[in-house]
Design an enzyme around this catalytic site. Sequence first.
Site, short mmCIF file in Angstrom:
data_model
loop_
_atom_site.label_atom_id
_atom_site.label_comp_id
_atom_site.label_asym_id
_atom_site.label_seq_id
_atom_site.Cartn_x
_atom_site.Cartn_y
_atom_site.Cartn_z
N GLU A 146 0.83 -1.21 0.00
CA GLU A 146 0.00 0.00 0.00
C GLU A 146 0.86 1.26 0.00
O GLU A 146 1.52 1.55 1.00
CB GLU A 146 -0.90 -0.01 1.25
CG GLU A 146 -1.77 1.23 1.35
CD GLU A 146 -2.77 1.16 2.49
OE1 GLU A 146 -2.59 0.35 3.42
OE2 GLU A 146 -3.75 1.94 2.44
N ASP A 179 -5.55 3.00 -2.51
CA ASP A 179 -6.37 3.59 -1.44
C ASP A 179 -6.79 5.00 -1.89
O ASP A 179 -5.94 5.85 -2.17
CB ASP A 179 -5.53 3.64 -0.15
CG ASP A 179 -6.28 4.24 1.04
OD1 ASP A 179 -6.97 5.25 0.87
OD2 ASP A 179 -6.12 3.71 2.16
N HIS A 182 -5.23 8.11 0.06
CA HIS A 182 -3.84 8.46 -0.25
C HIS A 182 -3.72 9.00 -1.68
O HIS A 182 -3.00 9.97 -1.92
CB HIS A 182 -2.93 7.24 -0.04
CG HIS A 182 -2.93 6.75 1.36
ND1 HIS A 182 -2.48 7.50 2.41
CD2 HIS A 182 -3.36 5.58 1.91
CE1 HIS A 182 -2.62 6.83 3.55
NE2 HIS A 182 -3.15 5.65 3.26
N HIS A 205 -8.77 0.16 -1.16
CA HIS A 205 -9.38 0.77 0.03
C HIS A 205 -10.23 1.95 -0.43
O HIS A 205 -9.72 2.87 -1.09
CB HIS A 205 -8.32 1.27 1.01
CG HIS A 205 -7.75 0.19 1.87
ND1 HIS A 205 -6.63 0.37 2.65
CD2 HIS A 205 -8.16 -1.09 2.08
CE1 HIS A 205 -6.37 -0.77 3.30
NE2 HIS A 205 -7.29 -1.66 2.97
N ARG A 211 -11.36 10.55 5.89
CA ARG A 211 -11.37 9.24 6.57
C ARG A 211 -12.70 8.94 7.26
O ARG A 211 -12.79 8.04 8.07
CB ARG A 211 -10.24 9.14 7.62
CG ARG A 211 -8.83 9.13 7.05
CD ARG A 211 -8.56 7.92 6.23
NE ARG A 211 -7.14 7.56 6.21
CZ ARG A 211 -6.66 6.55 5.52
NH1 ARG A 211 -7.45 5.79 4.80
NH2 ARG A 211 -5.37 6.27 5.56
N GLU A 240 -12.43 1.86 4.43
CA GLU A 240 -11.52 2.13 5.55
C GLU A 240 -11.86 3.50 6.14
O GLU A 240 -11.88 4.50 5.43
CB GLU A 240 -10.07 2.13 5.04
CG GLU A 240 -9.06 2.23 6.13
CD GLU A 240 -7.66 1.90 5.62
OE1 GLU A 240 -7.13 0.85 6.00
OE2 GLU A 240 -7.11 2.70 4.84
C1 LER Z 1 -2.90 3.89 6.63
O1 LER Z 1 -2.88 5.21 6.24
C2 LER Z 1 -3.82 3.08 5.80
O2 LER Z 1 -4.32 3.54 4.80
C3 LER Z 1 -4.17 1.73 6.21
O3 LER Z 1 -4.56 0.93 5.15
C4 LER Z 1 -3.26 1.00 7.13
O4 LER Z 1 -1.99 1.03 6.72
MN MN Z 2 -5.51 2.15 3.41
#
Ligand code: LER
Ligand code: MN
Length: 280
Positions: A146, A179, A182, A205, A211, A240
């Site tokens: 990730e 994700d 990010h 994710h 978040r 997540e």
């Molecule tokens: C952390 O920022 C994250 O995105 C999670 O998936 C755990 O690492």
């Molecule tokens: Mn993540």
Amino acid sequence: MKIGFNLLLWTGTVTEEHFPLLADIKDWGADGVEVPIFDPKASPWDKLAREMDNAGLDRTVVSVLPKGANLIGEDKAERQAALDYLKACVDCTQRIGADVLAGPIYSPVGRLTGVPPTHAEREHCIEGLRALGQHAEGSGVTIAIEPLNRFETYFLNTMEQSAYILDKVKHPQVGVLYDTFHANIEEKNIYAAIQTGGKHIRHVHISANDRGTPGEDHVQYVETFAALRNIGYEGWLTIESFGSRLPELAAATCIWRPLAPSEEHVVREGVAFTRKSWNA
Ligand code: LER
Ligand code: MN
């Protein structure tokens, strides 16, 4: 496509006290859960597997490196500790019947060196992931590294950087996790980033830009789902979300205020939004 929900909203270490939650998560609409493995010895894995079976939940795993373990570290002992730990995580992942072991498993979350990644670190990463892939052969477990945003790691921030590593690892059971949280910070173009990740993307994710609850934020979900469908992605969409209950990742995730009215709200609304958007 299956929709998962990450148990990190509640804990980094699943214990029997979390078992009743599993039926709720199923009831709130998820097809599966993402189980944190932050210590391969910390949870009652066989009991947990039975509980997830009883609740009718499929499963994936998320992991982070513990203190003293670093797959890309200069110190050989730290690299070996990371590899030993990650092999144990692969074994646990198989043991609980999960098909994916995901996470920023190359370097500890929050570790910043103050300089860009070095050639030696990339070489260590390639070597370590190849060895881990070999360990996973025959287990049915796929490893998905990730990339994180720049405030949580200096090593992998984008799909392009991840694809560079994975093209060299060249192992069918080692890929990347995309994700949305990010990517929203690091990628210039969401559609192009997913094209670049391409066949390497093995896990996703779905995470709001704050978040909180997916769908109540400004992530570019239309572009994200269109691009994932375009590359033929058929894997998990794991939601997540983070609260303030996670001391293990508090310094990295930096959640200092409530982001949703309740945990039930995040699961129900997040799952419904993700399913509707994927099918649109
Ligand atoms: C952390 O920022 C994250 O995105 C999670 O998936 C755990 O690492
Ligand atoms: Mn993540």
